[in-house]
Write a protein that holds these residues in place. Structure first.
Motif, PDB file in Angstrom:
ATOM      1  N   PHE A   1      59.112  31.326  61.100  1.00 38.39           N
ATOM      2  CA  PHE A   1      59.573  30.229  61.939  1.00 38.39           C
ATOM      3  C   PHE A   1      58.852  28.935  61.573  1.00 38.39           C
ATOM      4  CE2 PHE A   1      59.795  34.197  64.318  1.00 38.39           C
ATOM      5  CZ  PHE A   1      61.137  34.223  64.657  1.00 38.39           C
TER       6      PHE A   1
ATOM      7  N   ASP B   1      51.193  31.246  65.480  1.00 40.63           N
ATOM      8  CA  ASP B   1      52.395  31.584  66.243  1.00 40.63           C
ATOM      9  C   ASP B   1      53.321  32.502  65.463  1.00 40.63           C
ATOM     10  OD1 ASP B   1      51.610  30.135  68.450  1.00 40.63           O
ATOM     11  OD2 ASP B   1      52.651  28.315  67.859  1.00 40.63           O
ATOM     12  N   ASN B   2      53.362  32.354  64.146  1.00 47.37           N
ATOM     13  CA  ASN B   2      54.197  33.237  63.345  1.00 47.37           C
ATOM     14  C   ASN B   2      53.680  34.669  63.370  1.00 47.37           C
ATOM     15  OD1 ASN B   2      56.579  32.330  61.495  1.00 47.37           O
ATOM     16  ND2 ASN B   2      55.239  30.535  61.634  1.00 47.37           N
TER      17      ASN B   2
ATOM     18  N   SER C   1      60.349  26.826  58.212  1.00 48.51           N
ATOM     19  CA  SER C   1      61.331  27.866  58.521  1.00 48.51           C
ATOM     20  C   SER C   1      61.780  28.535  57.234  1.00 48.51           C
ATOM     21  CB  SER C   1      62.536  27.242  59.229  1.00 48.51           C
ATOM     22  OG  SER C   1      63.515  28.222  59.481  1.00 48.51           O
TER      23      SER C   1
ATOM     24  N   PRO D   1      50.951  24.592  59.785  1.00 45.65           N
ATOM     25  CA  PRO D   1      52.373  24.870  60.045  1.00 45.65           C
ATOM     26  C   PRO D   1      53.039  25.540  58.848  1.00 45.65           C
ATOM     27  CG  PRO D   1      52.056  22.542  59.559  1.00 45.65           C
ATOM     28  CD  PRO D   1      50.680  23.153  59.601  1.00 45.65           C
TER      29      PRO D   1
ATOM     30  N   ALA E   1      56.664  26.991  62.645  1.00 43.89           N
ATOM     31  CA  ALA E   1      55.579  27.002  63.632  1.00 43.89           C
ATOM     32  C   ALA E   1      54.277  27.263  62.894  1.00 43.89           C
ATOM     33  CB  ALA E   1      55.830  28.067  64.701  1.00 43.89           C
ATOM     34  N   SER E   2      53.186  27.302  63.624  1.00 47.85           N
ATOM     35  CA  SER E   2      51.884  27.518  63.000  1.00 47.85           C
ATOM     36  C   SER E   2      51.759  28.961  62.506  1.00 47.85           C
ATOM     37  CB  SER E   2      50.766  27.223  64.005  1.00 47.85           C
ATOM     38  OG  SER E   2      50.772  28.189  65.039  1.00 47.85           O
TER      39      SER E   2
ATOM     40  N   ASP F   1      46.161  26.951  62.476  1.00 43.86           N
ATOM     41  CA  ASP F   1      47.031  25.881  62.981  1.00 43.86           C
ATOM     42  C   ASP F   1      47.927  25.300  61.885  1.00 43.86           C
ATOM     43  OD1 ASP F   1      46.091  25.928  65.649  1.00 43.86           O
ATOM     44  OD2 ASP F   1      44.294  24.840  65.015  1.00 43.86           O
TER      45      ASP F   1
ATOM     46  N   PHE G   1      53.939  33.865  69.250  1.00 46.64           N
ATOM     47  CA  PHE G   1      53.689  32.921  70.341  1.00 46.64           C
ATOM     48  C   PHE G   1      52.969  33.572  71.528  1.00 46.64           C
ATOM     49  CE2 PHE G   1      57.579  31.947  68.038  1.00 46.64           C
ATOM     50  CZ  PHE G   1      57.309  30.676  67.560  1.00 46.64           C
TER      51      PHE G   1
END
Length: 578
Positions: free
Chosen positions: A422, A428-429, A468, A465, A424-425, A463, A433
């Protein structure tokens, strides 16, 4: 059109959380209506004072009073617009979140029916249409009605005949609006559906850009795009035509109101019943009666679009393909697996027929079979993306239908050939999340899977990123990140769908070491497309046409010359299943 009761229920449900803002908005609307009613009175007094030869000081004070009222009215209008938009977007964002959550909870049959582009149009496009319904439409309609009633009340203090005449005009306008409110709904529904089809088409074709261009299919795609845009143009033109007809009707009503004001005001002035300032007052209030009717007509098209969107959203929210479950929970540790006479069909297409096998906690099962034999369907049943049409699927001795889908997926982890990353960081991946997973555990998983050097090179650590699709990551790094996700969940059952089939030998060795770590102390099912993949499996299941062709301990099957598995070892999986 959607019944008013349903509109009211929707308003009550989503405006309840903003009752204080709504109360403030009502106060602002009352204040705005009062100021708009007072401004013509001050102007009429100015005109009469000027005609009667009032001193300049009086005229100046009256002009300043009118200017102050105008400025105050503008300030109230700005505040009203801000609060209106705030309420509108707050309510529709809550609705958008509920619709998105509902779609995420719906299981695979639903998502096979709709493309991502179609769902985006439903979740965002239809809900965005309702932003105007929650803000401009409902609240502006209330403001218009307040202004209309106030104007008729003031005219009644001037002359009852004037008030009666404009009351008849207002009733006629209300009847016209009521008669026309159903006309555009079918066209608005067709317009929203055409937009949905167009968005779905664009999303699908953009996601396949590489294949489309490499195969020279661009003209075909453009032709389909033109056909869909032409269809939307036609239905939108029809909807716009109905809206213009409604607007034209109100223009005639506005003209009739102006003519009526001139006629009544002129007659009463000639009879000496009213002053010239009062004639201006009647004319001005006639505009304040017909203008709300005109605004209501303008908003009628928006109401029709909102009705179409509400109908489509209710249809979407009425979808009930959510798999439910009881209060049962899966045990901790490695899970036993049992399929007991399981059959399954996608709609009317049978895929599995009376499949049975069992696996003890901590054992590894290799699943072999040609494409379409049912391998992927078994993994979907184990993840409870579907329930079997017959038989039972049990993990840890518990029928999965008695466990919530969330409870199942917390204890079952899966790694496939395609890794979805995704925008995202890194954190989070890997955690999906979940903020409850500490960074320490994430870093330990990366080190364990030989991604420590990759992690230390990240400019912002966890952190950093990711884009996608994982642009900038090698295929091996993407697969290892997928393994890290499963590590962090600590499942009792791991499903591997040939996670190393597309990698070079050096990277594949890293993946194999990661697999060894991942399967340690866990039950595993390995869906294999190559025989080498099942060498770590203690048991082998061979599927043919959705049926169990063979199942047993791998060494035993390999030792039996007549077994299917031994035949595969002699001929090779690719040859046997070609």
């Amino acid at each position: 059109m959607v019944p008013l009761r349903q509109l009211w229920e929707l308003l009550r449900e989503y405006l309840a959380a903003h009752r204080w803002k709504v109360a403030l908005l009502v106060v602002l609307m009352l204040l705005a209506a009062g100021l708009q009613l007072l401004e013509p009175v001050v102007m009429a007094h100015f005109i009469d004072s000027a005609v009667q030869g009032a001193p300049p000081e009086t005229l100046t004070l009256t002009a300043l009073a009118f200017l102050g009222l105008a400025l105050l009215s503008q300030a109230v209008g700005v505040c009203q617009s801000y609060v209106t938009e705030d309420v509108g977007w707050s309510t529709t964002n809550a609705l958008r979140a509920n619709v998105a959550l509902h779609c995420l909870r719906l299981d695979m049959p639903f998502h096979l029916k709709y493309t991502p582009g179609q769902l985006i149009e439903r979740i965002d496009g239809d809900v965005a249409t309702l932003s105007g319904f929650f803000s401009r439409l409902v609240l502006s309609a209330l403001s218009s009605i307040l202004l209309l009633i106030g104007s008729l009340a003031v005219l009644a203090t001037i002359d009852w005949r004037v008030a009666a005449a404009f009351s008849v005009l207002a009733v006629l306008g209300a009847l016209l609006i009521r008669a026309m409110r159903h006309l555009g709904v079918p066209f608005s529904i067709a317009d929203r559906e055409a937009q949905t089809q167009l968005n779905g088409y664009i999303q699908e074709r953009l996601s396949g850009t590489e294949d489309i261009r490499s195969r020279g299919a661009t003209p075909y795609v453009l032709r389909g795009f033109w056909q869909l845009t032409h269809t939307r143009m036609v239905v939108r033109s029809k909807a716009a035509g109905v809206g213009m007809a409604q607007w034209g009707t109100m223009i005639m009503l506005f003209a009739a109101g102006t003519a009526l004001a001139f006629s009544l005001g002129g007659s009463l002035h000639q009879a000496g019943a009213i002053t010239i300032g009062t004639v201006f007052l009647i004319l001005n209030y006639s505009w304040r009666i017909t203008a709300p009717l005109s605004r209501l007509t303008q908003q009628l098209e928006e109401l029709q679009r909102a009705s179409a969107s509400i109908r489509r959203l209710r249809e979407l929210m009425g979808q009930n393909t959510v798999l439910t479950g009881g209060d049962a929970t899966l045990p901790s540790g490695p899970l036993s697996v049992e399929l007991d006479r399981v059959s399954f069909a996608y709609q009317d297409s049978p895929v599995l027929h009376d499949v049975s096998f069992s696996l003890q906690p901590g054992e590894v099962l290799g699943v072999l079979g040609r494409t379409g034999s049912g391998k992927t369907t078994i993994t979907r049943l184990l993840l409870r993306l579907y329930d079997p049409t017959a038989g039972a699927v049990r993990l840890g001795g518990t029928d999965l239908r008695t466990v919530s889908p969330t409870g199942v997926r917390e204890r079952v982890g899966m790694v496939t050939q395609e890794v979805q990353l995704f925008a995202a960081s890194v954190r989070d991946n890997l955690t999906f999340f979940n903020r409850d997973i500490p960074d320490r555990r994430v870093i330990e998983a990366l080190e364990l899977l030989e991604l420590g050097a990759w992690y230390r090179a990240l400019p912002q650590g966890l952190d950093t990123p990711l884009s996608s699709g994982g642009t900038g990551l090698s295929a091996g790094e993407g697969q290892l990140l997928a393994f890290a996700r499963v590590f962090l969940r600590e499942p009792g059952l791991v499903i591997l769908d040939e996670a190393s089939s597309r990698l070079d030998p050096a990277t594949e060795r890293r993946i194999e070491r990661a697999v060894d770590l991942l399967l340690r102390g866990r039950t595993a099912i390995v869906v294999a497309h190559r025989l080498a993949t099942v060498q770590r499996a203690g048991h082998v299941l061979v599927l043919e046409d959705g049926r169990v062709a063979e199942c047993g301990p791998r060494p035993d099957l390999a030792a039996r010359a007549e077994s299917r598995y031994a035949g595969l070892l002699r001929t090779g999986l690719e040859v046997a299943f070609a």
